[in-house]
Design a protein around this motif. Structure first.
Motif, PDB file in Angstrom:
ATOM      1  N   PHE A  51       0.863  -1.088  -0.163  1.00  0.00           N
ATOM      2  CA  PHE A  51      -0.026  -0.033   0.014  1.00  0.00           C
ATOM      3  C   PHE A  51       0.911   1.203   0.028  1.00  0.00           C
ATOM      4  N   GLY A  52       1.899   1.308   0.613  1.00  0.00           N
ATOM      5  CA  GLY A  52       2.830   2.449   0.902  1.00  0.00           C
ATOM      6  C   GLY A  52       3.350   2.511  -0.454  1.00  0.00           C
ATOM      7  N   LEU A  53       3.875   1.503  -1.189  1.00  0.00           N
ATOM      8  CA  LEU A  53       4.771   1.616  -2.447  1.00  0.00           C
ATOM      9  C   LEU A  53       3.631   2.369  -3.385  1.00  0.00           C
ATOM     10  N   GLY A  54       2.510   1.916  -3.445  1.00  0.00           N
ATOM     11  CA  GLY A  54       1.344   2.545  -4.327  1.00  0.00           C
ATOM     12  C   GLY A  54       1.113   3.774  -4.123  1.00  0.00           C
ATOM     13  N   ALA A  55       0.617   4.003  -2.992  1.00  0.00           N
ATOM     14  CA  ALA A  55       0.341   5.256  -2.532  1.00  0.00           C
ATOM     15  C   ALA A  55       1.169   6.533  -2.369  1.00  0.00           C
ATOM     16  N   PHE A  56       2.230   6.029  -1.537  1.00  0.00           N
ATOM     17  CA  PHE A  56       3.252   7.214  -1.418  1.00  0.00           C
ATOM     18  C   PHE A  56       4.611   7.179  -2.390  1.00  0.00           C
ATOM     19  N   VAL A  57       5.100   6.087  -2.729  1.00  0.00           N
ATOM     20  CA  VAL A  57       6.201   6.155  -3.722  1.00  0.00           C
ATOM     21  C   VAL A  57       5.533   6.189  -5.089  1.00  0.00           C
ATOM     22  N   LEU A  58       4.532   5.534  -5.601  1.00  0.00           N
ATOM     23  CA  LEU A  58       4.255   5.838  -6.814  1.00  0.00           C
ATOM     24  C   LEU A  58       3.093   6.728  -7.012  1.00  0.00           C
ATOM     25  N   GLY A  59       2.231   7.215  -5.919  1.00  0.00           N
ATOM     26  CA  GLY A  59       1.263   8.298  -6.104  1.00  0.00           C
ATOM     27  C   GLY A  59       1.993   9.609  -5.507  1.00  0.00           C
ATOM     28  N   MET A  60       2.503   9.592  -4.260  1.00  0.00           N
ATOM     29  CA  MET A  60       2.630  11.057  -3.781  1.00  0.00           C
ATOM     30  C   MET A  60       3.804  11.587  -4.265  1.00  0.00           C
ATOM     31  N   LEU A  61       4.927  10.827  -4.551  1.00  0.00           N
ATOM     32  CA  LEU A  61       6.209  11.358  -4.676  1.00  0.00           C
ATOM     33  C   LEU A  61       6.176  12.040  -6.189  1.00  0.00           C
ATOM     34  N   PRO A  62       5.594  11.503  -7.150  1.00  0.00           N
ATOM     35  CA  PRO A  62       5.707  12.074  -8.495  1.00  0.00           C
ATOM     36  C   PRO A  62       5.121  13.460  -8.417  1.00  0.00           C
ATOM     37  N   ALA A  63       4.060  13.551  -7.424  1.00  0.00           N
ATOM     38  CA  ALA A  63       3.017  14.623  -7.449  1.00  0.00           C
ATOM     39  C   ALA A  63       4.059  15.861  -6.628  1.00  0.00           C
ATOM     40  N   ILE A  64       4.820  15.444  -5.806  1.00  0.00           N
ATOM     41  CA  ILE A  64       5.695  16.303  -5.024  1.00  0.00           C
ATOM     42  C   ILE A  64       6.765  16.591  -6.054  1.00  0.00           C
ATOM     43  N   ASN A  65       7.398  15.701  -6.535  1.00  0.00           N
ATOM     44  CA  ASN A  65       8.308  16.273  -7.608  1.00  0.00           C
ATOM     45  C   ASN A  65       7.947  17.347  -8.832  1.00  0.00           C
ATOM     46  N   ARG A  66       6.715  17.178  -9.210  1.00  0.00           N
ATOM     47  CA  ARG A  66       6.086  17.913 -10.344  1.00  0.00           C
ATOM     48  C   ARG A  66       6.012  19.532  -9.646  1.00  0.00           C
ATOM     49  N   LEU A  67       5.688  19.529  -8.204  1.00  0.00           N
ATOM     50  CA  LEU A  67       5.294  20.719  -7.818  1.00  0.00           C
ATOM     51  C   LEU A  67       6.728  21.485  -7.318  1.00  0.00           C
ATOM     52  N   LEU A  68       7.724  20.388  -6.852  1.00  0.00           N
ATOM     53  CA  LEU A  68       9.010  21.423  -6.228  1.00  0.00           C
ATOM     54  C   LEU A  68      10.187  20.919  -6.914  1.00  0.00           C
ATOM     55  N   ALA A  69      10.217  19.946  -7.446  1.00  0.00           N
ATOM     56  CA  ALA A  69      11.707  19.719  -8.269  1.00  0.00           C
ATOM     57  C   ALA A  69      11.673  20.511  -9.211  1.00  0.00           C
ATOM     58  N   ASP A  70      13.216  20.727  -9.599  1.00  0.00           N
ATOM     59  CA  ASP A  70      13.485  21.514 -10.779  1.00  0.00           C
ATOM     60  C   ASP A  70      13.958  20.553 -11.704  1.00  0.00           C
ATOM     61  N   PRO A  71      13.202  20.561 -13.077  1.00  0.00           N
ATOM     62  CA  PRO A  71      13.287  19.549 -13.980  1.00  0.00           C
ATOM     63  C   PRO A  71      14.656  19.404 -14.637  1.00  0.00           C
ATOM     64  N   ARG A  74      17.400  19.710 -12.809  1.00  0.00           N
ATOM     65  CA  ARG A  74      18.476  19.338 -11.927  1.00  0.00           C
ATOM     66  C   ARG A  74      17.700  18.240 -11.294  1.00  0.00           C
ATOM     67  N   PRO A  75      18.024  16.941 -11.744  1.00  0.00           N
ATOM     68  CA  PRO A  75      17.407  15.580 -10.961  1.00  0.00           C
ATOM     69  C   PRO A  75      17.893  15.577  -9.572  1.00  0.00           C
ATOM     70  N   GLU A  76      18.882  16.011  -9.248  1.00  0.00           N
ATOM     71  CA  GLU A  76      19.233  16.120  -7.827  1.00  0.00           C
ATOM     72  C   GLU A  76      18.217  16.569  -6.829  1.00  0.00           C
ATOM     73  N   THR A  77      17.342  17.664  -7.487  1.00  0.00           N
ATOM     74  CA  THR A  77      16.425  17.995  -6.746  1.00  0.00           C
ATOM     75  C   THR A  77      15.301  17.101  -6.378  1.00  0.00           C
ATOM     76  N   ARG A  78      15.230  15.993  -7.155  1.00  0.00           N
ATOM     77  CA  ARG A  78      13.815  15.279  -7.082  1.00  0.00           C
ATOM     78  C   ARG A  78      13.856  14.592  -5.755  1.00  0.00           C
ATOM     79  N   TRP A  79      12.639  14.243  -4.978  1.00  0.00           N
ATOM     80  CA  TRP A  79      12.652  13.381  -3.974  1.00  0.00           C
ATOM     81  C   TRP A  79      12.437  12.037  -4.321  1.00  0.00           C
ATOM     82  N   GLU A  80      13.329  11.321  -3.684  1.00  0.00           N
ATOM     83  CA  GLU A  80      13.241   9.637  -3.885  1.00  0.00           C
ATOM     84  C   GLU A  80      12.609   9.014  -2.670  1.00  0.00           C
ATOM     85  N   ALA A  81      12.266   7.939  -2.905  1.00  0.00           N
ATOM     86  CA  ALA A  81      11.597   6.973  -1.807  1.00  0.00           C
ATOM     87  C   ALA A  81      12.533   7.043  -0.802  1.00  0.00           C
ATOM     88  N   GLY A  82      12.203   7.457   0.427  1.00  0.00           N
ATOM     89  CA  GLY A  82      13.100   7.830   1.536  1.00  0.00           C
ATOM     90  C   GLY A  82      12.463   7.847   2.961  1.00  0.00           C
TER      91      GLY A  82
END
Lengths: 254, 325
Positions: free
Chosen positions: B138-158, B160-168
């Motif tokens: 559930f965590g993999l689906g909801a947080f890693v595959l669901g929530m993280l891409p959304a966060i990265n779309r909002l916050l990460a600089d496309p 600069r890949p190092e600003t992307r949040w990873e599963a952590g």
């Protein structure tokens, strides 16, 4: 003639727990600064009647009532803030409840919730209420003791002291003397005679003689219905309005 | 028909009758059988503990806790996974404690009794029994595959890949929080339910609001029970591997050997090391792993969890002692 409305009035009151009816079409009035005694065997709806007055029936799953309960002419169900209503009514139920706070804080509980913070004022309230409930002499040296550590009879008087802490206009006593020794009970009864100058008292009791001693009017409830509502002298005379009242009062009911 | 009085021997009126002797013997026998089963439970446990600590003894020292693992964990200590487990526990508590406690307060103190409340109660209890690997998925689906891409779309600089949040830490903490939520809700409801209803009614009769009643009477008298539930959840968060397996834990992450970077080694969007994960990998994934390192890690993890549980037990004893009614 525009007399002021009776302090407390019940109009066609019926109460239910789910589908079970526990009060049937009860109507009566209680004049200001009078004492009404309510007698009747277990399961007659006496406690439920009290719970309609301050709307604590709301807290019981499935509990509801029809008809009207009027406090000073105003319907209690129409009042927007039930907590304000509850503060106008002092309630003492038969099971003694000492809150898990000190004796002092038990009595100061309600005033504190009302925003009273002045130490002197709280001290005054605590002493007055504990004196009125005839508990002061026993606890004045140990006001920091937990209320739950008191004996059953002391906790019952503590409950009474708490109920008096907001100087309610109506005091409802449900079997208040059940755990209290006879001598102390008589002393509390003396206090009640004083208190009625400033409040109206609804006294539910299994001790019919207590109703006789204190009440101006007596209501005999049986299976949720009014059997008799008369001035106490009439209810306890040899010729009450209903024969069953005579039988009950004299212990030959059943 | 036997005369009861005649059965009593005249020389010693307290001598046992045959029936009493048989009953006594049966009672003794049954007691030994129960003791046997109890021993069956305890002896293996003690043997396991002795075995682990015996084999771990060569490495156990404060340095073992304070140094980072070296050479895939074959040398060095446990600092990096230890500190990762600490942040995982703290992170999951930050989510689970408020949500669980407030949900339990709502369910117990506000919600009307009825079938909705009952269904929620049964659901929560059942959720507590769901295997942790299911929570992991559930965590993999909801947080890693669901929530993280959304966060990265909002916050990460496309760019600069190092600003992307990873599963952590964030995703793993959330997953562990979800796993522990039903446990916290159940234990908190139990603690609240242990406060007698008559106290609440007494307050309501005085015109206190529900919240005033909760704040002044219910919570102060259930706080220790609530805390005990939280502590037990901490040991579960520290010990479980499954929920962090896909959601942020990693086998190796470089952690500085000194300075503040040693105390705060992981960002919330970075993979982190954790004790349970570390033990899992060094026990069966690395060849030629010295025994003492495996057992040393096991000993540390067990000690950690025993210590946390003992704290819960101590709290419970203390709470029983200061019960106020």
């Amino acid at each position: 003639m525009s007399a002021s409305p009776p302090h407390l009035e019940f109009r066609n009151l019926s109460a239910y727990y789910g589908t079970k009816q526990v009060l049937r079409d009860v109507s009566f009035t209680v004049p200001r600064n009078s004492v009404i005694g309510i007698i009747g065997p277990a399961n007659s709806g006496k406690t439920t009647l009290l719970k309609t007055i301050n709307r604590t029936l709301d807290f019981i799953p499935g509990g509801r009532f029809t008809g009207e309960v009027l406090l000073g002419g105003e319907s209690v169900t129409a009042m927007r803030d039930p907590n304000a209503l509850r503060r106008r009514i002092g309630m003492v139920f038969p099971l003694p409840v000492g809150l898990p706070l000190s004796v002092y804080e038990n009595v100061a509980y309600a005033p504190r919730r009302m925003g009273v913070t002045d130490k002197g004022e709280l001290d005054g309230i605590v002493e007055r209420c504990l004196r009125q409930s005839v508990l002061w002499d026993e606890v004045k040296d140990r006001l920091n003791l937990l209320g739950t550590r008191l004996s059953g009879g002391q906790q019952q008087r503590l409950t009474l002291a708490r109920a008096l802490s907001l100087s309610p206009e109506i005091l409802c006593l449900d079997e208040f003397s059940i755990a209290i020794d006879p001598v102390t009970t008589m002393r509390i009864e003396e206090v009640l005679k004083e208190l009625r100058r400033s409040m109206t008292i609804v006294l539910v009791t299994n001790l019919v003689q207590q109703a006789r001693r204190l009440a101006d009017n007596t209501l005999f409830l049986w299976r949720g219905e009014t059997v008799e509502l008369s001035p106490t002298e009439v209810a306890f005379s040899d010729t009450p309005r209903d024969r069953r009242t005579y039988d009950y009062v004299n212990g030959i009911f059943g | 028909m036997s005369e009861p009085c005649s059965a009593i021997p005249s020389e010693n009126p307290f001598a046992l009758t045959p029936l009493e002797r048989r009953k006594k013997a049966a009672a003794r026998r049954n007691q030994w059988i129960m003791f046997g089963f109890c021993a069956l439970l305890i002896i293996p446990l003690v043997l396991i503990l002795v075995d682990i600590f015996w084999k771990a003894a060569p490495v156990l020292s404060l340095d073992f806790l304070w140094q980072n693992p070296v050479n895939k964990g074959k040398e060095g200590g446990l600092w990096a996974p230890l500190v990762g487990t600490f942040y995982l526990v703290v992170g999951s508590l930050l989510f689970v404690a408020p949500v669980g406690i407030f949900a339990a307060i709502y369910l117990n103190e506000y919600a009307r009794e009825g079938w909705v409340n009952r269904v929620i109660g049964i659901t929560v209890t059942s959720l507590a029994g769901v295997p942790s690997i299911v929570h992991a998925l559930f965590g993999l689906g909801a947080f890693v595959l669901g929530m993280l891409p959304a966060i990265n779309r909002l916050l990460a600089d496309p760019a600069r890949p190092e600003t992307r949040w990873e599963a952590g830490l964030l995703t793993a903490s959330l997953t562990v929080a979800v796993m522990n939520l039903p446990v916290i809700i159940t234990s908190t409801r139990e603690a609240l339910g242990a406060v007698p209803q008559s106290f609440r009614e007494a307050c309501w009769n005085l015109g206190a609001t529900r919240w005033q009643t909760i704040r002044t009477i219910v919570l102060p008298n259930s706080l220790s029970g609530i805390l005990t539930g939280i502590i037990l959840v901490v040991s579960r968060a520290a010990g479980e591997t499954a929920p962090i397996l896909f959601t942020g834990a990693t086998f190796f992450k470089f952690v500085a050997d000194s300075g503040t970077a040693k105390l705060f080694p992981y960002g919330i969007g970075e993979p982190f090391m954790a004790m349970s994960m570390h033990l899992n990998i060094i026990s069966n994934q690395i060849s030629q792993m010295p025994e003492r390192m495996k057992f040393g890690s096991a000993a540390v993890l067990i000690t950690l969890i025993l210590a946390i549980n003992s704290l819960a037990i101590a709290l419970r004893v203390w709470l029983r002692g200061r019960k106020r009614w």
